[in-house]
Design a protein around this motif. Structure first.
Motif, PDB file in Angstrom:
ATOM      1  N   ARG A  38       0.826  -1.208   0.000  1.00 59.44           N
ATOM      2  CA  ARG A  38       0.000   0.000   0.000  1.00 59.44           C
ATOM      3  C   ARG A  38       0.865   1.265   0.000  1.00 59.44           C
ATOM      4  O   ARG A  38       0.597   2.223   0.738  1.00 59.44           O
ATOM      5  N   LEU A  39       1.876   1.245  -0.807  1.00 57.30           N
ATOM      6  CA  LEU A  39       2.745   2.412  -0.978  1.00 57.30           C
ATOM      7  C   LEU A  39       2.356   3.146  -2.245  1.00 57.30           C
ATOM      8  O   LEU A  39       1.621   2.626  -3.093  1.00 57.30           O
ATOM      9  N   ASP A  40       2.858   4.356  -2.394  1.00 57.71           N
ATOM     10  CA  ASP A  40       2.605   5.130  -3.602  1.00 57.71           C
ATOM     11  C   ASP A  40       3.242   4.457  -4.816  1.00 57.71           C
ATOM     12  O   ASP A  40       4.214   3.701  -4.699  1.00 57.71           O
ATOM     13  N   ASP A  41       2.705   4.741  -5.977  1.00 58.91           N
ATOM     14  CA  ASP A  41       3.281   4.245  -7.225  1.00 58.91           C
ATOM     15  C   ASP A  41       4.692   4.815  -7.364  1.00 58.91           C
ATOM     16  O   ASP A  41       4.874   6.036  -7.378  1.00 58.91           O
ATOM     17  N   PRO A  42       5.716   3.967  -7.474  1.00 54.34           N
ATOM     18  CA  PRO A  42       7.090   4.476  -7.546  1.00 54.34           C
ATOM     19  C   PRO A  42       7.375   5.289  -8.807  1.00 54.34           C
ATOM     20  O   PRO A  42       8.368   6.022  -8.853  1.00 54.34           O
ATOM     21  N   ARG A  43       6.495   5.186  -9.799  1.00 51.50           N
ATOM     22  CA  ARG A  43       6.673   5.996 -11.007  1.00 51.50           C
ATOM     23  C   ARG A  43       6.240   7.434 -10.793  1.00 51.50           C
ATOM     24  O   ARG A  43       6.580   8.319 -11.582  1.00 51.50           O
ATOM     25  N   LEU A  44       5.490   7.665  -9.690  1.00 51.27           N
ATOM     26  CA  LEU A  44       4.942   8.993  -9.431  1.00 51.27           C
ATOM     27  C   LEU A  44       5.547   9.656  -8.200  1.00 51.27           C
ATOM     28  O   LEU A  44       5.202  10.799  -7.897  1.00 51.27           O
ATOM     29  N   ARG A  45       6.418   8.965  -7.482  1.00 50.77           N
ATOM     30  CA  ARG A  45       6.999   9.505  -6.263  1.00 50.77           C
ATOM     31  C   ARG A  45       8.515   9.323  -6.279  1.00 50.77           C
ATOM     32  O   ARG A  45       9.052   8.494  -7.006  1.00 50.77           O
ATOM     33  N   GLY A  46       9.177  10.079  -5.427  1.00 45.33           N
ATOM     34  CA  GLY A  46      10.626   9.967  -5.320  1.00 45.33           C
ATOM     35  C   GLY A  46      11.317  10.325  -6.620  1.00 45.33           C
ATOM     36  O   GLY A  46      11.035  11.362  -7.229  1.00 45.33           O
ATOM     37  N   SER A  47      12.196   9.433  -7.068  1.00 47.78           N
ATOM     38  CA  SER A  47      12.924   9.665  -8.316  1.00 47.78           C
ATOM     39  C   SER A  47      12.077   9.367  -9.544  1.00 47.78           C
ATOM     40  O   SER A  47      12.469   9.708 -10.660  1.00 47.78           O
ATOM     41  N   GLY A  48      10.935   8.706  -9.348  1.00 47.81           N
ATOM     42  CA  GLY A  48      10.101   8.321 -10.477  1.00 47.81           C
ATOM     43  C   GLY A  48      10.547   7.034 -11.145  1.00 47.81           C
ATOM     44  O   GLY A  48       9.934   6.601 -12.128  1.00 47.81           O
ATOM     45  N   ASN A  49      11.567   6.416 -10.607  1.00 42.09           N
ATOM     46  CA  ASN A  49      12.098   5.182 -11.182  1.00 42.09           C
ATOM     47  C   ASN A  49      11.564   3.974 -10.405  1.00 42.09           C
ATOM     48  O   ASN A  49      11.765   3.875  -9.199  1.00 42.09           O
ATOM     49  N   PRO A  50      10.881   3.041 -11.071  1.00 45.49           N
ATOM     50  CA  PRO A  50      10.372   1.850 -10.388  1.00 45.49           C
ATOM     51  C   PRO A  50      11.479   0.826 -10.149  1.00 45.49           C
ATOM     52  O   PRO A  50      11.564  -0.200 -10.842  1.00 45.49           O
ATOM     53  N   GLY A  51      12.320   1.121  -9.184  1.00 38.63           N
ATOM     54  CA  GLY A  51      13.417   0.234  -8.831  1.00 38.63           C
ATOM     55  C   GLY A  51      13.572   0.155  -7.334  1.00 38.63           C
ATOM     56  O   GLY A  51      12.884   0.846  -6.574  1.00 38.63           O
ATOM     57  N   ALA A  52      14.512  -0.689  -6.880  1.00 37.82           N
ATOM     58  CA  ALA A  52      14.659  -0.954  -5.458  1.00 37.82           C
ATOM     59  C   ALA A  52      15.042   0.292  -4.658  1.00 37.82           C
ATOM     60  O   ALA A  52      14.562   0.493  -3.543  1.00 37.82           O
ATOM     61  N   THR A  53      15.907   1.145  -5.222  1.00 34.96           N
ATOM     62  CA  THR A  53      16.334   2.341  -4.487  1.00 34.96           C
ATOM     63  C   THR A  53      15.161   3.269  -4.207  1.00 34.96           C
ATOM     64  O   THR A  53      15.007   3.783  -3.086  1.00 34.96           O
ATOM     65  N   ASN A  54      14.319   3.472  -5.195  1.00 39.56           N
ATOM     66  CA  ASN A  54      13.164   4.353  -5.006  1.00 39.56           C
ATOM     67  C   ASN A  54      12.134   3.711  -4.082  1.00 39.56           C
ATOM     68  O   ASN A  54      11.487   4.414  -3.292  1.00 39.56           O
ATOM     69  N   VAL A  55      11.969   2.402  -4.164  1.00 43.43           N
ATOM     70  CA  VAL A  55      11.046   1.720  -3.258  1.00 43.43           C
ATOM     71  C   VAL A  55      11.536   1.848  -1.816  1.00 43.43           C
ATOM     72  O   VAL A  55      10.735   1.990  -0.895  1.00 43.43           O
ATOM     73  N   TYR A  56      12.858   1.839  -1.629  1.00 38.50           N
ATOM     74  CA  TYR A  56      13.407   2.055  -0.284  1.00 38.50           C
ATOM     75  C   TYR A  56      12.981   3.419   0.249  1.00 38.50           C
ATOM     76  O   TYR A  56      12.620   3.563   1.422  1.00 38.50           O
ATOM     77  N   ARG A  57      13.030   4.421  -0.611  1.00 37.45           N
ATOM     78  CA  ARG A  57      12.618   5.763  -0.189  1.00 37.45           C
ATOM     79  C   ARG A  57      11.152   5.771   0.247  1.00 37.45           C
ATOM     80  O   ARG A  57      10.772   6.481   1.167  1.00 37.45           O
ATOM     81  N   LEU A  58      10.338   4.981  -0.426  1.00 36.08           N
ATOM     82  CA  LEU A  58       8.898   5.000  -0.162  1.00 36.08           C
ATOM     83  C   LEU A  58       8.489   4.098   0.998  1.00 36.08           C
ATOM     84  O   LEU A  58       7.545   4.413   1.714  1.00 36.08           O
ATOM     85  N   GLY A  59       9.183   2.966   1.171  1.00 37.40           N
ATOM     86  CA  GLY A  59       8.701   2.007   2.156  1.00 37.40           C
ATOM     87  C   GLY A  59       9.727   1.340   3.028  1.00 37.40           C
ATOM     88  O   GLY A  59       9.363   0.539   3.895  1.00 37.40           O
ATOM     89  N   GLY A  60      11.006   1.596   2.800  1.00 39.79           N
ATOM     90  CA  GLY A  60      12.011   1.004   3.661  1.00 39.79           C
ATOM     91  C   GLY A  60      12.630  -0.263   3.105  1.00 39.79           C
ATOM     92  O   GLY A  60      12.414  -0.643   1.955  1.00 39.79           O
ATOM     93  N   PRO A  61      13.418  -0.961   3.931  1.00 41.03           N
ATOM     94  CA  PRO A  61      14.243  -2.067   3.447  1.00 41.03           C
ATOM     95  C   PRO A  61      13.486  -3.317   3.006  1.00 41.03           C
ATOM     96  O   PRO A  61      13.941  -4.004   2.102  1.00 41.03           O
ATOM     97  N   VAL A  62      12.373  -3.640   3.649  1.00 37.93           N
ATOM     98  CA  VAL A  62      11.675  -4.884   3.296  1.00 37.93           C
ATOM     99  C   VAL A  62      11.081  -4.814   1.890  1.00 37.93           C
ATOM    100  O   VAL A  62      11.360  -5.688   1.049  1.00 37.93           O
TER     101      VAL A  62
END
Length: 203
Positions: free
Chosen positions: A29-53
């Motif tokens: 239930r995190l934001d779409d990684p294409r629309l938040r952070g760096s906009g890149n759907p990858g592990a680094t941006n997902v970390y920014r949105l939701g942490g290590p898991v």
């Protein structure tokens, strides 16, 4: 090129098109990684949105997308060039995912995963290179660029028959990072600074 090689290339693209980042973010239930952070759907941006898991699961999924089709192609006895094309197809699926409006990531983890079945020593060297450069610079794109640029050299030293496939992958990943290269040249690329993450529970 054999019919089997063509089939494996198509299957690799379809598997690569499964966006681990988007699916993991939906599951958590995190934001779409294409629309938040760096906009890149990858592990680094997902970390920014939701942490290590979520980031770790994303990384695992991206690696497997490259590893599974290349492992299968290697098992079926495809030539090094055909293996390279299978790996590129998996990366192209990640970059231009069929199921997600062709809006994908940079394919670094997928490319690394593709190297494990044929040259695990080289894959380990590449991972160590990425970690070292990222630890020093804290810039994910710089770590990725230096790592993939060294891939053909590592291949030549460890398994020369895979030098051309490694070069093909390196060219693709470097091309995908062209906007990052411009920002690095201009000194405007942002270093990774893990901080307080946005609460996404109600998203």
């Amino acid at each position: 090129m054999s019919a089997l090689a063509v089939l494996m290339i198509v299957l690799a693209y379809l598997l690569g098109s499964i966006s681990s980042a988007i699916l993991i973010c939906k599951a958590f239930r995190l934001d779409d990684p294409r629309l938040r952070g760096s906009g890149n759907p990858g592990a680094t941006n997902v970390y920014r949105l939701g942490g290590p898991v979520p980031a770790g699961l994303t990384l695992l999924g991206d690696v497997l997308k490259g590893m599974i089709p290349v492992w299968a192609a290697y098992f079926f006895g495809l030539t090094p060039i055909e293996l390279g094309l299978v790996a590129i197809a998996a990366c192209l699926g990640h970059i231009y995912p069929l199921y997600f409006k062709f809006q994908g990531g940079k394919a670094v983890a997928t490319a690394l995963g593709a190297m494990f079945p044929v040259a695990s020593e080289m894959a380990v060297l590449l991972i160590m290179t990425w970690i070292l450069v990222f630890w020093v610079s804290r810039v994910s794109s710089l770590a990725a660029l230096i790592t993939v640029a060294l891939a053909p050299l590592y291949a030549f030293l460890i398994k020369p028959q895979y030098t051309i496939p490694a070069f093909m992958l390196a060219v693709l990943i470097i091309w995908r990072h062209r906007t990052n290269i411009v920002r690095l040249w201009n000194g405007t690329e942002v270093a990774f600074r893990p901080g307080k993450r946005k609460n996404n529970k109600n998203k």
